[in-house]
Design an enzyme around this catalytic site. Structure first.
Site, PDB file in Angstrom:
ATOM      1  N   ARG A 255      32.813  40.299  39.397  1.00 54.11           N
ATOM      2  CA  ARG A 255      33.083  40.800  39.852  1.00 54.11           C
ATOM      3  C   ARG A 255      32.632  41.883  40.016  1.00 54.11           C
ATOM      4  O   ARG A 255      32.586  42.514  39.402  1.00 54.11           O
ATOM      5  CB  ARG A 255      34.466  40.891  39.337  1.00 54.11           C
ATOM      6  N   HIS A 259      38.317  46.596  39.333  1.00 51.64           N
ATOM      7  CA  HIS A 259      38.943  45.919  39.339  1.00 51.64           C
ATOM      8  C   HIS A 259      40.090  45.894  40.423  1.00 51.64           C
ATOM      9  O   HIS A 259      40.372  44.781  40.873  1.00 51.64           O
ATOM     10  CB  HIS A 259      39.679  46.414  37.886  1.00 51.64           C
ATOM     11  N   TYR A 268      33.225  51.465  31.097  1.00 51.65           N
ATOM     12  CA  TYR A 268      32.862  50.425  30.092  1.00 51.65           C
ATOM     13  C   TYR A 268      32.469  49.027  30.295  1.00 51.65           C
ATOM     14  O   TYR A 268      32.742  48.479  29.520  1.00 51.65           O
ATOM     15  CB  TYR A 268      34.694  50.059  30.360  1.00 51.65           C
TER      16      TYR A 268
HETATM   17  C1  LIG Z   1      51.616  39.925  32.310  1.00 57.53           C
HETATM   18  C2  LIG Z   1      50.517  41.156  32.275  1.00 57.53           C
HETATM   19  N1  LIG Z   1      49.879  41.646  31.671  1.00 57.53           N
HETATM   20  C3  LIG Z   1      48.732  42.861  32.115  1.00 57.53           C
HETATM   21  C4  LIG Z   1      48.637  43.520  33.006  1.00 57.53           C
HETATM   22  C5  LIG Z   1      47.712  44.305  33.235  1.00 57.53           C
HETATM   23  N2  LIG Z   1      46.545  43.563  34.063  1.00 57.53           N
HETATM   24  C6  LIG Z   1      46.924  43.548  35.929  1.00 57.53           C
HETATM   25  S1  LIG Z   1      45.736  42.657  36.556  1.00 57.53           S
HETATM   26  C7  LIG Z   1      44.292  42.255  34.757  1.00 57.53           C
HETATM   27  C8  LIG Z   1      43.236  41.831  34.357  1.00 57.53           C
HETATM   28  C9  LIG Z   1      43.654  40.694  34.893  1.00 57.53           C
HETATM   29  O1  LIG Z   1      42.252  40.140  34.890  1.00 57.53           O
HETATM   30  P1  LIG Z   1      41.838  38.662  34.825  1.00 57.53           P
HETATM   31  O2  LIG Z   1      43.053  37.286  34.861  1.00 57.53           O
HETATM   32  O3  LIG Z   1      40.911  37.812  34.729  1.00 57.53           O
HETATM   33  O4  LIG Z   1      40.962  38.467  36.973  1.00 57.53           O
HETATM   34  P2  LIG Z   1      40.572  39.450  37.284  1.00 57.53           P
HETATM   35  O5  LIG Z   1      41.287  40.994  37.856  1.00 57.53           O
HETATM   36  O6  LIG Z   1      39.268  39.675  36.568  1.00 57.53           O
HETATM   37  O7  LIG Z   1      40.639  39.197  38.805  1.00 57.53           O
HETATM   38  C10 LIG Z   1      45.578  43.066  33.903  1.00 57.53           C
HETATM   39  C11 LIG Z   1      45.617  43.138  32.060  1.00 57.53           C
HETATM   40  C12 LIG Z   1      49.668  42.746  34.532  1.00 57.53           C
HETATM   41  N3  LIG Z   1      49.610  42.234  35.624  1.00 57.53           N
HETATM   42  N4  LIG Z   1      50.390  41.691  33.673  1.00 57.53           N
END
Ligand SMILES: Cc1ncc(C[n+]2csc(CCOP(=O)(O)OP(=O)(O)O)c2C)c(N)n1
Ligand SMILES: [Mg+2]
Length: 354
Positions: A255, A259, A268
């Protein structure tokens, strides 16, 4: 024992000629490039305060477009966070992509969802779920329904590396393995889940290897190589369609942006890491590959870029002119017959707005 294949080959080194039909790769490239241009413009709109929020896809175009292009029309896409390019590839009109971010009266879902939660019924692209990994049991359910009804449909279920730590990941993988559902899990391992690096997500040597515990194949692929991603996904989709059960694909990618536009990754992440991945840019890489195969030229690149940039500008101008959704839309599309108390509230709210 299911295999955990590691495929590290690069398209630039591919020895075989590009498989027919040739224009398939150009189409994939054009969708990747369009996504990059859209990303740049949408981040800019957010910074100018014209839209509230955006989640960039930059760096993951090969993983998204390379995989979705392996599907047939009747198949389903169950996205995670960064697969808007998949919806556009399946025909989501660009004005809908942009109107969803504005959430105004042009938006099919009338601003009822947070930005980036695109839906596209005709393309069998369901809305992403904000709750990480909840889409995975849904995807397996769709696949089980297709299997039960003997429909020739495959489900492509996306997830991030972060989603693999959720219980829903386990439930989905377990059901998929036991019932041999026609589902392909496509994990975009972009190395980060907001500020959590993938090494803190799992002690496994890879995400792909987790499939072995569920009794099906896991395969790791260079996620910045659109050709390889397409080939690996096509193989998994074909297998699922033949009744061969699920596959977990782990696409290694990165990425490049934050985010979302609410995030500052410099807090970070080591910027050297980002710079090293930026050198492996999937859009540049695919373009160089097509140029080397004489399927694309500098002139075509310039013409395409000009054309898409002008189109994005035109669509943004049109969408921006649209008014907000009518206040009554808050009350619609829930009940076939609106209950009396909602009818009253709707009248009252409409009077207040006027
Ligand atoms: C159940 C839950 N826990 C925490 C969050 C907060 N949150 C939103 S996106 C994210 C990270 C997701 O990471 P990843 O699955 O690697 O996808 P990426 O953003 O890297 O595409 C988190 C922790 C959420 N939306 N849902
Ligand atoms: Mg991630």
């Amino acid at each position: 024992m299911p295999d955990v294949a590691v495929d590290k080959s690069l398209p630039a080194k591919a020895k075989s000629p590009v498989p027919a039909p040739l224009n398939k790769w150009v189409r994939i490239y054009q969708a990747m490039k369009q996504q990059r241009l859209l990303d740049e413009k949408m981040v800019l709109l957010q910074r100018q305060g014209r839209i509230g929020f955006y989640g960039p896809i930059t760096g993951q175009e090969a993983a998204t477009i390379g995989s979705v292009s392996a599907l047939e029309k009747q198949d389903w896409v169950v996205p995670a966070l960064r697969e808007a390019g998949a919806a556009l590839f399946r025909g989501l009109p660009m004005d809908q992509f942009i109107a969803q971010l504005y959430g105004n009266s042009l938006d099919w879902i009338q601003g009822r969802q947070m930005p980036c939660h695109y839906t596209y019924k005709d393309g069998r692209y369901v809305s992403m779920s904000s709750c990480i990994a909840t889409q995975l049991p849904h995807a397996v359910g769709i696949a089980m329904a297709a299997q039960y009804q003997k429909k020739n449909e495959v489900v492509l279920a996306y997830l991030g590396d972060g989603a693999t730590s959720e219980g829903d990941f386990h439930s989905a993988m377990n059901f998929a393995g036991v019932y041999k559902t026609p589902v392909v899990f496509f994990c975009q391992n972009n190395q980060w889940a907001i500020s959590v690096p993938v090494r803190s997500q799992t002690a496994s040597k890879s995400i792909a290897m987790k499939a072995a515990a569920y009794g099906f194949d896991g395969v790791q692929v260079d996620g910045n190589d659109a050709v390889k991603v397409h080939e690996v996904t096509k193989k998994a989709v074909d297998k699922a369609r033949r009744g061969g059960g699920p596959t977990l694909i782990e696409a290694l990618t990165y990425r490049i942006g934050g985010h979302t536009t609410s995030d500052d990754p410099s807090r970070y992440r080591n910027e050297k890491e980002t710079a090293a991945w930026a050198k492996k840019d999937p859009v540049d890489r695919m373009r160089k590959y097509l140029v080397s195969k004489k399927l694309w030229s500098t002139k075509q690149e310039k013409d395409f870029e000009d054309q898409i940039t002008a189109r994005i500008k035109k669509v943004v101008d049109e969408v921006e002119k649209a008014p907000p959704p009518p206040v009554k839309s808050i009350f619609e599309d829930v009940y076939a017959q609106m209950p009396w108390h909602l009818r009253e509230q709707m009248k009252e709210a409409s009077r207040e707005r006027a």
